[in-house]
Design a protein around this motif. Structure first.
Motif: not given
Length: 743
Positions: A709, A684, A650-651, A706-707, A637, A711-713, A678
């Motif tokens: 990195g 992506s 973002g990570t 979904l990109s 990050r 991320q929370r979904v 997560e």
């Protein structure tokens, strides 16, 4: 298994060891018929076959021979089960329950039975049985050393046998006590040399057959080298007192013989590594044992490791020639235990002889006229005990050429801190019963902890409430007690937050699960970097000692940000693998000359370290290459620093070559109105989520892009679904993952 030495019979129960040359030996054992070859614990309703065995050798004759026993309380005699069996458990003679019609009888009024025994061929069979009184000498037969069933014509081995059923109404946790019973006989065929051998009573614990847990952990308190016996470049290891009462011998053409063991990295007496060498053949012990290596670290758990050539380092294992040894094959006191805690005790075993049998006529498996049922002969059958009480039977370990794992789960009593583990061989001797053991393990069935959010809870200082949730999942339901703890110095020291309690787990079909919420609070800048974890235990007392559990790899970090809006914006932040190293690319818009871009790196997406500091200037496109090799999932990050205000990008994630480019880091379980998770992806892709009930019907679906990195979904709008168990399907591009979840 061999005919070289006079026979000494291994049995479970009472033992008689002659001080002179072997003449006769007795033992009493039991086999769990219900559990068959699979093995398991002893449960109400199980059927046991009781076997009282006699072996007669050294030119001896025993006359007026009879066996008398009383059926155990809380057990039922199985009608028509009186018989004599061979050492392999094969039926040699069958009898009725009635009196005066053959050589055995059962008296339902007194719950006693009697079998008059004798050998065929030479000697006299049992005659007629008309009473269960052991003092009545009439009707008993003569067992002669060269009678049948015969072990290579020099020893007669047979077992008086009957079956009982454990009372199905008995409660789990109770104990069944088998009565002793005994043999009554006269040495020789005349005179007054009358003797008897009375067996001791034996206790069997009744417990649920729940199998082994998949996540046992803990220091191995059983043997050195974590129960694996270590490794070395000499074929035989000098390692004494592994098998109780057995001398250790080096492997040779006819060694280890009956009542001995060896610790080796190759079971061939010539050091051959050809597991397919001629059988029978000179490269094999007794010309017929398997050529094999150890089990530790094998990629194929059933096949184990290949044997190593002489002078080559290889793992050691123990091979036991158990035909003529005592009952204890392993014994170890274990201390430092925790009360009300489940422990797993297990080991890997291998039957090492495919041609060890001897039929009732004394002919071996290699004889063209061999007439036995199984050329491998007597199969190992092992009983696991705790403090002298039987808890688990391996069942017959039939010859397959493979290693098999056997073991059981034991729950300690409140306050119990120690016990003694024993493995006993429950098979009679002669013609087989040769086995290897490796990877003896002892551990705790540990719970699993997951946090939501995880691994970082990011909030704005003095404005946003911190909401922490911990999900506890355990194979058993006894980890009910919990306590939240906090560290303000990076994990060096932890303090009690005062939040603790007890929860009731929900069985989701695989594990027992519950959720613990930490009271919401508003965080200040002083809270930044604080760590939170959940400690769990099986009792309130255990929360305060070493018997509690706090997952050191699952800790939540509180990140408190100054939410002053910075003009700079990080876009298109990606991480790609290039020659086993990570290449980062990103764009920084609206940066000023004083803005710093700090590249941070983590291997757990929780603890980040600074890797590079880049002056933003007026440049918009940035690229940075990590000089370190990527050996697993790695997270990056960008920390933005401007006028002492910080923010984060973002990570991005990369993985080692051939590693997964999609990682599920945590799924909320149980869930309520939404199901949080997560996800980390290197690129992506299309994400599809679905929930299916246990009848296979899809009750909810969701799709999104979904990109790349971390991320929370959130799987939304689940509040109208009924409570129960569901299967969550996560599909990302062509990869599909399943997990059971509970609402």
């Amino acid at each position: 298994m061999k005919r070289i030495l006079p026979i000494i019979l291994l049995m479970l129960g009472a033992y008689l060891y002659p001080t002179t040359a072997f003449s006769q030996l007795f033992g009493k054992s039991f086999v769990n018929i219900t559990k068959g070859t699979v093995g398991g614990t002893y449960e109400p309703g199980d059927i046991l076959e009781i076997r009282a065995t006699v072996a007669v050798g050294n030119n001896l004759r025993l006359s007026q021979f009879r066996f008398v026993d009383t059926i155990a309380t809380n057990a039922t005699y199985i009608t028509g089960s009186l018989k004599i069996v061979t050492n392999e458990g094969l039926v040699f003679r069958s009898y009725t329950d009635a009196s005066a019609d053959d050589a055995a009888m059962y008296d339902a009024a007194t719950r006693t039975l009697r079998i008059n025994m004798g050998s065929s061929g030479n000697g006299v069979m049992g005659g007629t049985c008309s009473t269960t009184n052991p003092a009545t000498t009439t009707g008993g037969g003569t067992i002669q050393y060269n009678g049948r069933p015969s072990f290579f014509g020099s020893t007669c081995i047979m077992s008086a046998s009957y079956r009982i059923q454990i009372n199905p109404a008995l409660a789990l946790g109770s104990t069944l006590s088998l009565n002793g019973g005994g043999f009554y006989y006269r040495v020789g065929t005349s005179g007054t040399n009358y003797q008897n051998n009375i067996f001791k009573a034996y206790n069997i614990a009744l417990s649920s057959n729940i199998g082994l847990c998949s996540n046992s952990v803990g220091a191995n308190a059983v043997l050195d080298d974590n129960g694996s016996f270590g490794s070395g470049n000499t074929q035989n290891r000098s390692y004494d007192a592994i098998v109780v009462g057995y001398p250790r011998l080096n492997v040779g053409a006819n060694s280890p013989n009956d009542g001995n063991y060896a610790v080796v990295n190759n079971l061939s007496p010539t050091g051959s590594t050809n597991v397919n060498a001629a059988n029978p053949g000179s490269d094999r012990v007794f010309t017929i044992w398997d050529i094999t290596g150890d089990h530790t670290g094998a990629s194929d758990l059933a096949a184990g490791n290949a044997p190593v050539a002489p002078g080559t380092t290889g793992g050691y294992f123990v091979v036991v020639n158990a035909s003529y040894a005592n009952g204890e094959a392993f014994q170890q006191p274990v201390s430092g235990l925790c009360g009300e805690t489940y422990y797993e005790f297990s080991a890997w075993f291998k039957n090492v002889c495919s041609l060890c049998a001897c039929d009732t006529m004394g002919r071996g498996s290699q004889d063209a006229n061999f007439n036995g049922a199984d050329p491998s002969g007597v199969n190992p059958n092992l009983t696991f005990e705790v403090d002298g009480t039987a808890y688990y039977s391996t069942g017959n370990i039939a010859y397959s050429g493979n290693w098999v794992k056997k073991g059981f789960i034991f729950k300690t009593n409140p306050g119990q801190t120690s016990f003694t583990i024993t493995i006993r061989n429950n098979a009679p001797g002669g013609g087989g019963n040769d086995w290897a053991i490796d990877d003896i393990t002892f551990g705790t069935c540990s719970p699993e902890l997951n946090f939501n959010p995880s691994p970082i809870a990011a909030v704005c200082a003095d404005a946003q409430a911190v909401e922490l949730k911990a999900i506890v999942s355990s194979y058993f339901d006894n980890y009910r007690f919990w306590r939240w703890e906090r560290s303000t110095d990076g994990g060096s020291n932890w303090s009690n937050t005062g939040e603790q309690g007890e929860s009731t787990p929900v069985n989701d079909g695989t594990n027992h699960t519950y959720q613990v919420d930490y009271p919401a609070f508003i965080a200040s800048a002083a809270d930044d970097g604080h760590l939170y974890r959940l400690r769990i235990a099986t009792s309130t007392t255990n929360l305060n000692n070493s018997c509690s559990f706090a997952d050191g790899t699952n800790i939540l970090t509180l990140q408190v940000n100054d939410c002053t809006i910075l003009p700079i914006e990080i876009r298109n932040f990606t991480a790609q693998l290039r020659q086993q190293k990570a290449m980062l690319n990103w764009q920084a818009l609206n940066a000023s000359p004083g803005t710093l871009l700090v590249v941070e790196k983590s291997t757990n997406n929780r603890n980040f370290r600074d890797m590079a500091i880049i002056q933003a200037g007026t440049q918009t496109a940035f690229q940075w290459s990590d000089p370190e090799l990527i050996t697993g999932a790695t997270y990056y990050r960008i920390r933005i620093v401007e006028n002492n205000v910080k923010a984060y990008s973002g990570t991005a994630m990369v993985n080692k070559p051939n590693g997964s480019d999609f990682i599920i880091r945590g799924v909320q379980n149980p869930f309520n109105a939404s199901l949080e998770m997560e996800l980390a992806a290197q690129r992506s892709g299309k994400l599809q989520l679905s929930l299916t009930d246990l009848q296979g019907r899809v009750v909810k679906q969701q799709q999104q892009q979904l990109s790349a990195g971390v991320q929370r979904v959130s799987f939304h709008q689940l509040d109208q679904m009924p409570k129960g168990m569901y299967v969550l399907k996560i599909q990302w591009n062509d990869e599909v993952f399943y997990q059971r979840v509970v609402k």
